[in-house]
Structures are given as structure tokens and as C-alpha cells.
Scaffold this active site. Sequence first.
Site, PDB file in Angstrom:
ATOM      1  N   ASP A 156       0.903  -1.192  -0.063  1.00  0.00           N
ATOM      2  CA  ASP A 156      -0.099   0.060   0.050  1.00  0.00           C
ATOM      3  C   ASP A 156       0.671   1.359   0.065  1.00  0.00           C
ATOM      4  OD1 ASP A 156      -2.759  -0.344  -0.226  1.00  0.00           O
ATOM      5  OD2 ASP A 156      -3.061  -0.738   2.150  1.00  0.00           O
ATOM      6  N   GLU A 179      -5.434   4.289  -2.798  1.00  0.00           N
ATOM      7  CA  GLU A 179      -6.776   4.450  -2.531  1.00  0.00           C
ATOM      8  C   GLU A 179      -7.478   5.765  -3.217  1.00  0.00           C
ATOM      9  OE1 GLU A 179      -7.765   4.935   1.692  1.00  0.00           O
ATOM     10  OE2 GLU A 179      -6.560   3.059   2.028  1.00  0.00           O
ATOM     11  N   GLU A 227     -14.254  -2.083  -1.286  1.00  0.00           N
ATOM     12  CA  GLU A 227     -14.410  -2.358  -0.040  1.00  0.00           C
ATOM     13  C   GLU A 227     -15.775  -1.664   0.342  1.00  0.00           C
ATOM     14  OE1 GLU A 227     -11.004  -0.975   2.394  1.00  0.00           O
ATOM     15  OE2 GLU A 227     -12.468  -1.453   4.382  1.00  0.00           O
TER      16      GLU A 227
HETATM   17  O1  KIV Z   1      -4.793  -1.945   3.981  1.00  0.00           O
HETATM   18  C1  KIV Z   1      -5.499  -3.005   3.738  1.00  0.00           C
HETATM   19  O2  KIV Z   1      -5.209  -4.185   4.543  1.00  0.00           O
HETATM   20  C2  KIV Z   1      -6.406  -2.934   2.641  1.00  0.00           C
HETATM   21  C3  KIV Z   1      -7.383  -3.979   2.670  1.00  0.00           C
HETATM   22  C4  KIV Z   1      -8.560  -4.093   3.585  1.00  0.00           C
HETATM   23  C5  KIV Z   1      -7.816  -4.025   1.098  1.00  0.00           C
HETATM   24  O3  KIV Z   1      -6.420  -1.843   2.026  1.00  0.00           O
END
Ligand code: KIV
Length: 277
Positions: free
Chosen positions: A85, A116, A181
Site C-alpha cells: 500500500d 486509494e 471495499e
Molecule cells: O490496508 C489493507 O489491508 C487494505 C485491505 C483492507 C484491502 O487496504
Amino acid sequence: MKVAKLTILELRNRKGPGSLVMLTAYDYPTAKLAAESGVDVILVGDSLGMVVLGYESTVPVTLDEMLYHTKAARRGAPEVHLVADLPYLSDATPERALASAERLIKEGGADSVKLEGAKLEVVRSLVAAGVPVLGHVGLTPQTASSLGGYKVQGRSTAAAKKLLEDALALQDAGVWGVVLEMVPEQLAALISEQLSVPTIGIGAGGGTDGQVLVFHDLIGVFDRFKPRFVKRYLEGGELIRQAIIAYAADVRSGSFPSGEHSYQMDAGELEGLYGKG
Ligand code: KIV
């Protein structure tokens, strides 16, 4: 179970419900277990801020923290496609996003990054630079407060149309897939039908192409809250608590460590120690 690392081309073709299994992992042992269990994709999500680091939300997570955990997960699962991420604001501009992705991929060993929201300009510049990107729309935890908290998104016709538009725009910008989500099942199924790239649902029903869960939810060790979409496959928190209680009781009663868990000296050496040698 050993599975070859999926390429972006293969990931793009994972269409149809049940086609892709993604699980979060933030460390070596978990990533290794996930790999051995045959998950298709490991996500080093910024959810680690809440389930591992104890933050109130994902907002405080830094790029250095993401990097630390990405490296550890990569060591545990060298053969699994690993998505990291981009933490809050590390993708605020195309330049920042590129610099952040560079660190996660080159230093951390990630194969893709996830970001995101419908940040189309950022996605386009990452993709143009050769960075594989996974999109994420619906409930986007980094900006949950502006979405009214951890709430289902896209319930009204207008909001649903906007989510569909965002998902299509992300696809046009070049993402290889889109995480959905906390969106209604019907909307998630419609988006999945309309997109040629896979959707990966979390709280989005059974009509998405893939599913993702947070590992600590799956094993029942995160107990601050439990969203409706979480299925616990283990009451791990309770099992771990019982194990620690048993350990403490054994230490206090003297039954641990026993001879079985201790090392012994040779009798001759021992005599020397007591001055008889
Ligand atoms: O940070 C995370 O684990 C996520 C998932 C919930 C998709 O973005």
C-alpha cells in the site's frame, strides 16, 4: 502448496467469482504461511497500522513503516505476487507517488503498489513509468472521516453511479485490478461485470472476481471491532491468551522448564565445577 508468482497479465485475466485469493501479511512468518497455503496475492496493507502497530486509523502509517513490513513479508514469500500500500499522502502528487513506489518496489521487493481513491493522474504517471498499480474504491480507510466513518459506500443510485465511473476510470488509467471495499453486493457485481480487469472485494459480497481479508481478522486476533464482512476462521486471540496463561502458570508452579527443556553438563565436568577434579 507451491504456486508460481502470477504475472500482471495473468492477474488481469483472473475474472469470475472465486478467481483470486488475496490476504494481508505484514511479516515473515505470516507471509510464509500464506505462500505455503497457496494464496494468489499477498497485500502488505496499511491496515498494519491498526492491527499490528495499534494506531487508531491507517492515517499515521509512514512510508518507512510500510517499507519495513514489505521487506519482512517479501522474505517470507519470495514467490508470491506482493502488493504494498502507498500510505496516506505518500501518493498525494504523481512525483511523490513515484518516489514512494520506487522505494517499495526497489528496496521493499513489492511487485505492485495499491492506492486509494480515483487519483487518475497519479495512476497514469505510475503506469507510464512501468509501475503495476492496484486501485481501491468504495470505503477508503485513509479518508474514512470524510466519507462519514467506516460506512458502506454507494448505497444511493447517484453514489453507485459515481463508484462505477471511478472504477472504470481507474481501469482506463491502467490499473491491473480494483479493490472494492464495503459496497453493496449488487453494485460490486455490476462493477465486476463492467470491468475487464478483476475486482477484489472486501465487504462487497460474492460477485467480485477475488476476495481479500485482513489476516488478523481471519485468525481472530484483532478485537477492537469486527465488521460484518469479517469471517473468523479461528478464534486465535482466545487460543493465544490460553497458551500465555498456561505458560505463566507453569513458570509460577515450577513445572516449566522441566528436564526435557533444559541442558545438562557431563558428570565429569560437573565434578570439576564442584572442585573434585
Ligand atoms: O490496508 C489493507 O489491508 C487494505 C485491505 C483492507 C484491502 O487496504
